[in-house]
Motif scaffolding. Structure first.
Motif, short mmCIF file in Angstrom:
data_model
loop_
_atom_site.label_atom_id
_atom_site.label_comp_id
_atom_site.label_asym_id
_atom_site.label_seq_id
_atom_site.Cartn_x
_atom_site.Cartn_y
_atom_site.Cartn_z
N ALA A 123 8.37 24.75 4.67
CA ALA A 123 8.47 26.21 4.62
C ALA A 123 8.70 26.74 6.03
O ALA A 123 8.04 27.68 6.47
CB ALA A 123 7.21 26.80 4.01
N ALA A 124 9.64 26.11 6.74
CA ALA A 124 9.86 26.44 8.15
C ALA A 124 10.23 27.91 8.35
O ALA A 124 9.79 28.54 9.31
CB ALA A 124 10.95 25.54 8.73
N GLU A 125 11.04 28.47 7.44
CA GLU A 125 11.45 29.86 7.59
C GLU A 125 10.26 30.81 7.41
O GLU A 125 10.15 31.82 8.11
CB GLU A 125 12.55 30.20 6.59
CG GLU A 125 13.87 29.52 6.89
CD GLU A 125 14.99 30.01 5.99
OE1 GLU A 125 14.73 30.95 5.19
OE2 GLU A 125 16.09 29.46 6.05
N THR A 126 9.37 30.46 6.49
CA THR A 126 8.17 31.28 6.30
C THR A 126 7.30 31.27 7.53
O THR A 126 6.84 32.32 8.01
CB THR A 126 7.37 30.76 5.09
OG1 THR A 126 8.17 30.88 3.91
CG2 THR A 126 6.08 31.54 4.91
N VAL A 127 7.07 30.07 8.09
CA VAL A 127 6.24 29.95 9.29
C VAL A 127 6.90 30.67 10.46
O VAL A 127 6.23 31.38 11.22
CB VAL A 127 6.00 28.47 9.62
CG1 VAL A 127 5.19 28.34 10.91
CG2 VAL A 127 5.29 27.77 8.48
N ALA A 128 8.21 30.51 10.59
CA ALA A 128 8.92 31.18 11.69
C ALA A 128 8.85 32.70 11.54
O ALA A 128 8.74 33.42 12.53
CB ALA A 128 10.37 30.72 11.73
N GLY A 129 8.89 33.18 10.29
CA GLY A 129 8.79 34.63 10.07
C GLY A 129 7.44 35.17 10.49
O GLY A 129 7.34 36.25 11.09
N VAL A 130 6.37 34.44 10.16
CA VAL A 130 5.02 34.87 10.57
C VAL A 130 4.90 34.84 12.08
O VAL A 130 4.33 35.75 12.69
CB VAL A 130 3.96 33.97 9.91
CG1 VAL A 130 2.57 34.33 10.43
CG2 VAL A 130 4.01 34.09 8.40
N GLN A 131 5.47 33.80 12.69
CA GLN A 131 5.43 33.72 14.16
C GLN A 131 6.20 34.88 14.78
O GLN A 131 5.76 35.47 15.78
CB GLN A 131 5.99 32.39 14.63
CG GLN A 131 5.85 32.19 16.14
CD GLN A 131 6.71 31.05 16.65
OE1 GLN A 131 7.81 30.83 16.14
NE2 GLN A 131 6.22 30.34 17.63
N SER A 132 7.34 35.22 14.20
CA SER A 132 8.15 36.32 14.74
C SER A 132 7.39 37.65 14.66
O SER A 132 7.45 38.46 15.59
CB SER A 132 9.47 36.43 13.98
OG SER A 132 10.25 35.28 14.18
N SER A 133 6.67 37.87 13.56
CA SER A 133 5.91 39.12 13.44
C SER A 133 4.80 39.17 14.47
O SER A 133 4.50 40.24 15.03
CB SER A 133 5.33 39.26 12.03
OG SER A 133 4.33 38.32 11.78
N ASN A 134 4.19 38.01 14.78
CA ASN A 134 3.16 37.98 15.82
C ASN A 134 3.76 38.25 17.19
O ASN A 134 3.18 38.98 18.01
CB ASN A 134 2.47 36.62 15.82
CG ASN A 134 1.43 36.50 14.73
OD1 ASN A 134 1.25 37.43 13.95
ND2 ASN A 134 0.74 35.39 14.68
N GLN A 135 4.94 37.67 17.44
CA GLN A 135 5.60 37.91 18.73
C GLN A 135 5.98 39.38 18.87
O GLN A 135 5.86 39.96 19.95
CB GLN A 135 6.83 37.01 18.84
CG GLN A 135 6.51 35.53 19.03
CD GLN A 135 7.74 34.65 19.00
OE1 GLN A 135 8.80 35.05 18.50
NE2 GLN A 135 7.62 33.45 19.55
N PHE A 136 6.44 39.98 17.77
CA PHE A 136 6.80 41.39 17.82
C PHE A 136 5.57 42.24 18.11
O PHE A 136 5.63 43.19 18.88
CB PHE A 136 7.44 41.82 16.49
CG PHE A 136 7.80 43.28 16.43
CD1 PHE A 136 8.98 43.73 16.97
CD2 PHE A 136 6.94 44.19 15.84
CE1 PHE A 136 9.31 45.08 16.94
CE2 PHE A 136 7.25 45.54 15.79
CZ PHE A 136 8.45 45.98 16.35
N ALA A 137 4.43 41.88 17.47
CA ALA A 137 3.20 42.63 17.70
C ALA A 137 2.76 42.54 19.15
O ALA A 137 2.36 43.53 19.76
CB ALA A 137 2.10 42.10 16.78
#
Length: 390
Positions: A185-199
């Motif tokens: 689920a690499a895209e899911t994990v990357a999406g969560v990481q991206s939201s954290n980076q944006f925050a």
């Protein structure tokens, strides 16, 4: 070439197959890496929380060694070396709970957990040595067996074969090496990481003034500096909270707020917690997400966690020990006792015990054993039951 390979195998040499499953597992996007490394993934608090709650829970479960007699009855093998290891530790440096925690956490993050089986000069089981998966290269030999080349981090390598290691796998694509769910689920994990980076970027660089002062004309530099200093001295900080603001010269104040909610940032991050929990089959309340929680469903979540998360991993561990540690065809087995997680509340548990005693399924001493108590003094069961309890 086949003849040479056969001759080499008879002399004790084995050749790597052309397709090395370990390198496919370690390639970007698969196995140890899931777009981001497994270690980096632990920077996501939900990944860390999910792996920790599963690994530590399995490490805390009592490990029991049983042997079946000729009639198929199970008797606890208290004198078996593995029983001693579960009590005293897998080595001088590591306890049994720590060992299981390391092994399971590695499997959850990388798809594979590896440990060397240690034996003494007489071939008797003496302990286990945990091996970080990042230090392992796997080769499929011509015989079809797997070989594990282990690096010590100082340029030295040694080879271990099947039968010399415990290899715990998450679901595999090739039947040889596990693949991590982070990579699936690499895209899911990357999406969560991206939201954290944006925050983080929002908090670090975002401009969010609490209000705006408007002036109908133009302030010169001295007036602007004086106004800024006056606002800072009289209205900034906790000590100045609530003080009345006085403006002159036609100035007006307008409150201004740019919140993360307006950008739907908080909702995105909450959804990311649920997404990661789905990957690891962990109920959100167990990783401190109480957004959909009640007193009733929190208790249910604990039993759900035991049945659908811990039980499959416990079965994997039991099967791997049966395959790798115990002699082939032996009547020995390892059992990770999940009953403590499945007991429910005291009222329900004791009601179930009463039903078991009334129907003759259990006797009082067996109930005491389940609860972790010794048999009652002066009360003796028949020889078979007493032997099982002692």
């Amino acid at each position: 070439m086949k003849l040479l390979d056969a001759m080499a195998a008879r002399l004790g040499y084995e050749k790597r197959s052309g397709a090395d499953p370990s390198w496919a597992a370690l390639a970007p996007g698969i196995g140890y890496h899931a777009g981001l490394s497994a270690r980096a993934a632990e920077n996501l608090s939900t990944v860390l929380a999910c792996t920790t709650v599963i690994a530590t829970s399995l490490g805390s479960i009592p490990a029991l060694i049983y042997q079946r007699d000729g009639a198929g009855n199970r008797i606890e093998a208290l004198g078996h070396p593995l029983a001693r290891i579960t009590r005293d530790g897998v080595s001088e440096a590591m306890s049994w709970p720590d060992f299981i925690e390391h092994l399971v956490a590695s499997t959850l993050l990388t798809g594979n957990g590896l440990a060397e089986i240690l034996r003494d000069s007489a071939g008797q089981l003496s302990g286990f040595r945990y091996i970080p998966w990042g230090m392992v290269t796997v080769a499929e030999l011509a015989s079809g067996r797997l070989a594990y080349d282990v690096s010590d981090g100082r340029g030295h390598r040694r080879r271990l074969l099947q039968g010399e290691v415990i290899h715990l796998r998450d679901r595999t694509d090739d039947g040889l090496v596990g693949r991590s769910r982070l990579s699936r689920a690499a895209e899911t994990v990357a999406g969560v990481q991206s939201s954290n980076q944006f925050a983080n970027s929002f908090l670090d660089r975002g401009m969010a003034p609490s209000g705006v002062i408007s002036y109908p004309g133009t302030l010169n530099d001295d007036q602007r500096i004086h106004l800024r200093e006056q606002m800072a001295s009289r209205h900034e900080g906790a000590r100045n909270a609530g003080r009345t603001l006085v403006l002159d010269g036609g100035m007006t104040w307008a409150a201004s707020q740019i919140s993360p909610e307006d950008a739907e940032l908080l909702e995105t991050r909450k959804f990311g917690v649920e997404e990661i929990c789905r990957l690891f089959q962990v109920p959100p309340p167990l990783v401190q997400d109480y957004s959909h929680n009640t007193f009733t469903n929190s208790e249910t979540a604990g039993r759900w966690f035991a049945m659908f998360t811990l039980a499959p991993w416990a079965r994997k561990l039991e099967a791997e020990y049966a395959r790798s540690v115990f002699p082939a065809g032996s009547a020995l087995e390892l059992e990770l006792d999940l009953s403590g997680f499945l007991r429910g509340d005291p009222q329900t548990r004791w009601a179930a015990h009463k039903i078991a005693i009334d129907t003759g399924v259990l006797d009082p001493d067996e109930v005491r054993q389940i609860e972790g108590w010794n048999p009652r003094a002066g009360v003796r069961s028949d020889d078979g039951k007493e032997a099982a309890i002692s």
